[in-house]
Write an enzyme that holds these catalytic residues in place. Structure first.
Site, PDB file in Angstrom:
ATOM      1  N   ASN A 191      71.117  49.042  62.566  1.00 49.70           N
ATOM      2  CA  ASN A 191      70.074  49.605  61.668  1.00 49.70           C
ATOM      3  C   ASN A 191      70.931  50.734  60.937  1.00 49.70           C
ATOM      4  OD1 ASN A 191      67.962  48.359  62.631  1.00 49.70           O
ATOM      5  ND2 ASN A 191      67.449  49.884  64.323  1.00 49.70           N
ATOM      6  N   TYR A 206      68.499  52.312  47.139  1.00 52.60           N
ATOM      7  CA  TYR A 206      68.882  52.861  48.578  1.00 52.60           C
ATOM      8  C   TYR A 206      68.603  54.385  48.514  1.00 52.60           C
ATOM      9  CZ  TYR A 206      71.301  48.814  49.940  1.00 52.60           C
ATOM     10  OH  TYR A 206      71.587  47.420  50.386  1.00 52.60           O
ATOM     11  N   HIS A 249      76.159  47.866  60.363  1.00 50.69           N
ATOM     12  CA  HIS A 249      75.795  47.580  58.843  1.00 50.69           C
ATOM     13  C   HIS A 249      75.995  48.814  57.941  1.00 50.69           C
ATOM     14  CE1 HIS A 249      73.990  43.896  60.588  1.00 50.69           C
ATOM     15  NE2 HIS A 249      75.346  43.755  60.604  1.00 50.69           N
ATOM     16  N   ARG A 259      65.056  54.106  50.043  1.00 46.70           N
ATOM     17  CA  ARG A 259      65.147  54.017  51.541  1.00 46.70           C
ATOM     18  C   ARG A 259      65.912  55.220  52.036  1.00 46.70           C
ATOM     19  NH1 ARG A 259      64.126  50.889  49.170  1.00 46.70           N
ATOM     20  NH2 ARG A 259      62.146  51.921  49.853  1.00 46.70           N
TER      21      ARG A 259
END
Length: 233
Positions: free
Chosen positions: A88, A54, A105, A57
């Site tokens: 998203n 993450y 999410h 990301r």
């Protein structure tokens, strides 16, 4: 009073800004099995791998920009009461200027306590082992992983149920429970589905229009038409 438009967005709208999605690679997300990096079990087994995943990301977000589809939805706000419900976890809707956004999410630019899901912090840097919440618990990405509840789902369903129109952009309509939100739309309201590879047909829902185009091409044209001609075809 402005009519209410609810927009459901998925990975397709972000992909056109350069954000990759795991479903484009047979279940592999940037080379990782999603069960390793997107489940509570994966976090327990290898937290460093998950945190690094993450972190990468999150860094990618600072290299991409909102696209014309995101921007068109902001333009729509000048004419209608617009709510964006997105699957998203990026912040492209925010950066484009949309005012009312629900992240079903979670969000990459937030983290939360691993023991208290309501203890949420803004976070733009790397998250590593040893980064603790105020109660001494390890922080984790503020992401709804597979197998976890979707806390904002009820709120999202209520918004859809009071809509005058629903626009669906760049989602497979196959990931539940988010895909089930369309079933809360009032019967007979206009529904538009923008996706280059549509997974639903106009016969599947009353008053559905399928636009088989990418978000960048299809959404600005649709928004322009809605502003010029109003709700109905």
């Amino acid at each position: 009073m402005k009519k209410k438009v609810t927009v459901l967005t998925g990975a397709g709208i972000s992909a056109e800004s350069g954000i990759k999605t795991f479903r484009d690679a047979d279940g592999l997300w940037e080379g990782h099995d999603v069960m390793e990096v997107a489940t509570p079990e994966g976090f327990v087994k290898n937290p460093e791998l998950v945190l690094d995943f993450y972190n990468q990301r999150r860094k990618q977000l600072f290299k991409v920009l909102p696209n014309k589809a995101h921007e068109a939805l902001v333009t729509l706000e000048s004419h209608y009461d617009v709510s964006v419900i997105t699957q998203n976890v990026d912040d492209l809707h925010e950066r484009a200027g949309s005012s009312h956004i629900i992240h079903l999410h979670g969000e990459l630019l937030k983290v939360r306590s691993s023991q208290n899901e309501s203890l949420i912090l803004d976070w733009k840097n790397d998250l590593v082992l040893g980064d603790l919440c105020e109660n001494g618990h390890q922080l984790r990405p503020h992401i709804v992983w597979f197998g976890e509840d979707v806390p904002l789902l009820t709120n999202a369903a209520e918004i859809v149920s009071t809509s005058d129109m629903v626009i669906i952009i760049g989602t497979s309509m196959q990931v539940y429970p988010a895909a089930g939100l369309i079933n809360y739309a009032p019967y007979g309201i206009p529904i538009y589905f923008v996706d280059p590879k549509p997974t639903i047909r106009e016969s599947d829902f009353n008053n559905l229009t399928v636009i088989s185009e990418t978000a960048v091409n299809g959404v600005p044209n649709l928004i322009s038409t809605l502003i010029d001609r109003g709700f109905y075809k």
